[in-house]
Design a protein around this motif. Structure first.
Motif, short mmCIF file in Angstrom:
data_model
loop_
_atom_site.label_atom_id
_atom_site.label_comp_id
_atom_site.label_asym_id
_atom_site.label_seq_id
_atom_site.Cartn_x
_atom_site.Cartn_y
_atom_site.Cartn_z
N ASN A 147 0.68 -17.70 5.66
CA ASN A 147 1.95 -17.73 4.93
C ASN A 147 2.58 -16.34 4.89
O ASN A 147 3.78 -16.19 5.17
CB ASN A 147 1.73 -18.26 3.51
CG ASN A 147 1.29 -19.70 3.52
OD1 ASN A 147 1.88 -20.53 4.21
ND2 ASN A 147 0.24 -20.01 2.79
N LEU A 148 1.77 -15.33 4.60
CA LEU A 148 2.28 -13.96 4.61
C LEU A 148 2.71 -13.59 6.04
O LEU A 148 3.77 -12.99 6.25
CB LEU A 148 1.20 -12.99 4.11
CG LEU A 148 1.55 -11.50 4.15
CD1 LEU A 148 2.72 -11.18 3.23
CD2 LEU A 148 0.34 -10.64 3.76
N GLY A 149 1.90 -13.99 7.02
CA GLY A 149 2.23 -13.69 8.42
C GLY A 149 3.56 -14.33 8.84
O GLY A 149 4.41 -13.68 9.45
N HIS A 193 5.13 -14.87 -4.78
CA HIS A 193 4.25 -14.05 -3.94
C HIS A 193 4.30 -14.58 -2.50
O HIS A 193 4.35 -15.79 -2.29
CB HIS A 193 2.82 -14.13 -4.50
CG HIS A 193 1.92 -13.06 -3.98
ND1 HIS A 193 1.36 -13.10 -2.73
CD2 HIS A 193 1.50 -11.90 -4.55
CE1 HIS A 193 0.62 -12.02 -2.56
NE2 HIS A 193 0.70 -11.26 -3.64
N PRO A 194 4.27 -13.68 -1.50
CA PRO A 194 4.39 -14.16 -0.11
C PRO A 194 3.19 -14.94 0.42
O PRO A 194 3.23 -15.41 1.55
CB PRO A 194 4.60 -12.87 0.70
CG PRO A 194 4.05 -11.78 -0.15
CD PRO A 194 4.25 -12.21 -1.57
N GLU A 195 2.14 -15.10 -0.39
CA GLU A 195 1.03 -15.99 0.03
C GLU A 195 1.40 -17.45 -0.19
O GLU A 195 0.64 -18.35 0.18
CB GLU A 195 -0.24 -15.66 -0.76
CG GLU A 195 -0.92 -14.37 -0.34
CD GLU A 195 -2.08 -13.98 -1.27
OE1 GLU A 195 -2.63 -14.85 -1.94
OE2 GLU A 195 -2.42 -12.79 -1.31
N CYS A 196 2.55 -17.71 -0.84
CA CYS A 196 2.98 -19.09 -1.08
C CYS A 196 3.56 -19.70 0.20
O CYS A 196 3.96 -18.99 1.11
CB CYS A 196 4.05 -19.13 -2.18
SG CYS A 196 3.44 -18.62 -3.79
N SER A 204 13.27 -19.13 -3.48
CA SER A 204 13.04 -18.02 -4.40
C SER A 204 14.18 -17.00 -4.39
O SER A 204 14.81 -16.78 -3.36
CB SER A 204 11.73 -17.32 -4.04
OG SER A 204 10.67 -18.24 -4.15
N ASP A 205 14.37 -16.38 -5.54
CA ASP A 205 15.36 -15.30 -5.64
C ASP A 205 14.76 -13.98 -5.19
O ASP A 205 15.46 -13.08 -4.74
CB ASP A 205 15.84 -15.16 -7.09
CG ASP A 205 16.53 -16.43 -7.57
OD1 ASP A 205 17.66 -16.66 -7.11
OD2 ASP A 205 15.92 -17.19 -8.34
N PHE A 206 13.44 -13.86 -5.36
CA PHE A 206 12.77 -12.61 -4.96
C PHE A 206 11.35 -12.93 -4.52
O PHE A 206 10.68 -13.74 -5.15
CB PHE A 206 12.75 -11.62 -6.14
CG PHE A 206 12.12 -10.31 -5.79
CD1 PHE A 206 12.80 -9.37 -5.02
CD2 PHE A 206 10.81 -10.01 -6.19
CE1 PHE A 206 12.20 -8.16 -4.66
CE2 PHE A 206 10.22 -8.80 -5.85
CZ PHE A 206 10.92 -7.88 -5.09
N VAL A 207 10.93 -12.29 -3.43
CA VAL A 207 9.57 -12.48 -2.91
C VAL A 207 8.92 -11.11 -2.82
O VAL A 207 9.52 -10.16 -2.30
CB VAL A 207 9.62 -13.13 -1.50
CG1 VAL A 207 8.20 -13.31 -0.93
CG2 VAL A 207 10.34 -14.47 -1.55
N GLY A 208 7.71 -10.99 -3.34
CA GLY A 208 7.04 -9.69 -3.25
C GLY A 208 5.61 -9.74 -3.74
O GLY A 208 5.16 -10.74 -4.30
N SER A 209 4.92 -8.64 -3.50
CA SER A 209 3.53 -8.50 -3.95
C SER A 209 3.49 -8.55 -5.47
O SER A 209 4.53 -8.48 -6.15
CB SER A 209 2.99 -7.16 -3.49
OG SER A 209 3.70 -6.13 -4.15
N THR A 210 2.30 -8.63 -6.02
CA THR A 210 2.17 -8.69 -7.47
C THR A 210 2.89 -7.51 -8.14
O THR A 210 3.63 -7.70 -9.10
CB THR A 210 0.66 -8.68 -7.84
OG1 THR A 210 -0.02 -9.59 -6.98
CG2 THR A 210 0.45 -9.11 -9.26
N ALA A 211 2.68 -6.31 -7.59
CA ALA A 211 3.32 -5.13 -8.19
C ALA A 211 4.84 -5.19 -8.01
O ALA A 211 5.59 -4.79 -8.91
CB ALA A 211 2.77 -3.86 -7.55
N ALA A 212 5.30 -5.70 -6.87
CA ALA A 212 6.74 -5.78 -6.62
C ALA A 212 7.39 -6.80 -7.57
O ALA A 212 8.51 -6.58 -8.06
CB ALA A 212 7.01 -6.16 -5.17
N LEU A 213 6.69 -7.89 -7.83
CA LEU A 213 7.23 -8.90 -8.76
C LEU A 213 7.36 -8.30 -10.16
O LEU A 213 8.37 -8.48 -10.84
CB LEU A 213 6.32 -10.14 -8.81
CG LEU A 213 6.15 -10.95 -7.52
CD1 LEU A 213 5.23 -12.15 -7.75
CD2 LEU A 213 7.48 -11.42 -6.96
#
Ligand code: 13P
Ligand code: SF4
Length: 309
Positions: A147-149, A193-196, A204-213
């Motif tokens: 999913n991230l890939g 999270h981009p693993e979704c 989504s309105d925003f996609v990012g790592s845990t820290a980015a969220l």
């Protein structure tokens, strides 16, 4: 329990590092709380003799790879990761060997043995930038999170070949239930999270790592957020923005309102205390594997520094 942990960490010069998916009480007692990249960065810099890593096994291994002379403790050795499990090292090495000349990029959610056959490790915070640091015509194998890939391929126009792995927690988010929530909270931003899976990412309105969220919720003018990642991070989101509302996105096939990683939740304050007291269970990495795995992990840290991450 908190007093006892505080006494022990002082006596033993131990540092407690915790991932955002830990329970609130573990996050509150930790010296540092962060995402996978931050945990690796702190481990690489600490002057402590002992690192108590409250997260899952691959995070402890990454710390041990970076700090072979320190004792790395884990409250519960059974805290594994379905994504890391979806990528056995022998099969991954065999796959990579079928593509000579390809650059192998691995997500940090892998065993040390997979890292040992990797050119550069990435986390969700730096994956896009690290992939883009390679010339556009570089042939890349990316694993294990498809999913991230896929998400990075779509953002960068690359055509990385992907390992067929996934995180059972992030894949479980239900698009239908998220859309229902959006009807109830029309002003809320959906953050993911981009693993979704791709359909969830697309709404989504925003996609990012845990820290980015987390950073997005702090900086955004929005007051409500539908959070499609492990719900543990909502603890820090609420601390940082007490005036905002965080609605956990629910998983499929469940009456539960939020989505928790059962591996992450194996750790408890009591297990943390016991591991500091007894200095066990300890994370170990075979020296010959560590020697190979440290190169792609250090390369990630160097690239992240250059990229200002
Ligand atoms: P990050 O910490 O990089 O956001 O990854 C999320 C995760 O699933 C960790 O196991
Ligand atoms: Fe692994 Fe998913 Fe749990 Fe993270 S949330 S530790 S990727 S199973």
């Amino acid at each position: 329990m908190k007093e006892k942990i505080n006494r022990l960490r002082k006596e033993k010069n131990a540092v407690i590092l915790a991932h955002y998916y830990q329970t609130g009480e573990i996050q509150d007692i930790a010296d540092c709380v962060g995402d996978s990249l931050a945990l690796a960065q702190w481990a690489a810099q600490t002057t402590a003799d002992i690192i108590a890593l409250c997260g899952v096994h691959f995070m402890g291994e990454t710390a041990k790879i970076l700090c072979p002379d320190k004792k790395v403790l884990a409250p519960d050795l059974n805290a594994g990761c379905s994504l890391a499990d979806s990528c056995p090292a022998d099969r991954f090495a065999d796959w990579a060997s079928r593509y000579p000349g390809y650059t192998v990029i691995s997500y940090v959610n892998t065993t040390a043995a997979v890292k040992a056959v990797t050119d550069v490790v990435v986390t969700s915070t730096n994956a896009r930038q690290i992939v883009e640091s390679f010339p556009k015509d570089t042939n890349i194998l990316f694993g294990p999170d498809k999913n991230l890939g896929n998400y990075i391929n779509s953002l960068t126009g690359r055509n990385m070949l992907l390992w067929d792995g996934a995180c059972h927690v992030h894949e479980q988010f239900s698009l239908e239930k998220i859309i229902e929530l959006k009807k109830r909270y029309p002003e809320a931003a959906i953050i993911t999270h981009p693993e979704c899976k791709q359909p969830v990412i697309q709404v989504s309105d925003f996609v990012g790592s845990t820290a980015a969220l987390l950073k997005y919720t702090i900086q955004s003018g929005k007051k409500q957020f539908i959070v499609a990642t492990e719900s543990g991070v909502i603890h820090e989101m609420k601390k940082q923005s007490p005036d905002k509302e965080f609605i956990p996105a629910p998983p499929n096939d469940s009456t539960c309102a939020c989505n928790e990683c059962s591996f992450m939740r194996l750790n408890t304050l009591e297990k943390l205390y016991n591991c500091l007291l007894n200095e066990t269970p300890e994370i170990t990495v075979d020296a010959s594997i560590r020697e190979k795995a440290v190169r792609p992990v250090r390369r990630m840290l160097e690239l992240s520094k250059q990229l200002g991450l």
